[in-house]
Write an enzyme that holds these catalytic residues in place. Structure first.
Site: not given
Ligand code: G3P
Length: 218
Positions: A85
């Site tokens: 990633k």
């Molecule tokens: O896959 C990306 C994710 O983990 C980010 O999520 O909720 O931190 O924006 P969030």
């Protein structure tokens, strides 16, 4: 649309994998930081739980192309299903390009994508996956699902092979919306995956069937 699990928690992974719906997994530094033990051991365990065929995204922390590539190659040694990633940006694009064209190809998932142009560049550089963060766009009053819709249309018109992983999913409605918008994959936190199995009418229906059955049999 495939479901990936967005977590680094082994218990969540074991449970969700047993449901038969998980096609891969994504981690990020925030998710890994919540778990105990050595990073490498954790990633190895996660990769083993997923099985060799299913991709596990692991993020680089380096910020220059040379360092990112070095880190990516070490991470790729951990297991055959590791996908690297890489945050979008000039250094990220260079890294994806180099990892993709080398004799020892390493598949990449370009992350932290917030615009269609970023997505186009990532796909053109050779990313296998491109991850728009829809919840974080919504948080700012922008349209996360709209970005997925635009990306799906553009990738189709331009015949780009990169797959869209809709990420930063915050609630079950996001999941059905990105499926309609054309994402090939949604990466979903465990609690949201669980919510997706539930409906109050299902609970009520099961309860009523059991009650009726018992009443009829006495
Ligand atoms: O896959 C990306 C994710 O983990 C980010 O999520 O909720 O931190 O924006 P969030």
């Amino acid at each position: 649309m495939q479901f990936f699990l967005d977590t680094a928690n082994l218990e969540e992974i074991k449970e969700a994998v047993s449901w038969g719906v998980i096609g891969g997994l994504t981690t990020n530094p925030t998710l890994v930081a919540k778990e105990k033990g050595s990073f490498e051991t954790l990633i190895r365990q996660i990769c083993r739980l997923l099985g060799e065929e299913k991709p596990v995204s692991v993020e680089v922390l380096a910020t220059t192309a040379a360092e990112m590539e070095k880190e990516a190659r070490l991470l790729a040694e951990i297991a055959p299903n590791v996908v690297i990633k890489i945050p979008i940006g000039v250094e990220g694009l260079k890294t994806v390009y180099n990892l993709n064209r080398s004799a020892k190809k390493v598949p990449c998932n370009v992350t932290l994508v917030f615009s269609a142009n970023q997505a186009l560049l990532a796909a053109r550089a050779g990313a296998r996956y491109v991850s728009p963060f829809i919840g974080r766009l919504d948080d700012l009053g922008w349209d996360g699902v709209g970005l997925v819709r635009d990306m799906a249309a553009i990738f189709k018109i331009q015949a780009l092979e990169a797959q869209i992983i809709a990420a930063s999913i915050r609630h079950p409605l996001h999941v059905q919306e990105v499926a309609l918008a054309g994402a090939q994959i949604a990466t979903v936190p465990f609690n949201i995956l669980k919510q997706m199995t539930q409906h109050p009418l299902t609970d009520l229906g099961v309860e009523r069937f059991l009650t009726d059955w018992k009443q009829g049999r006495h």
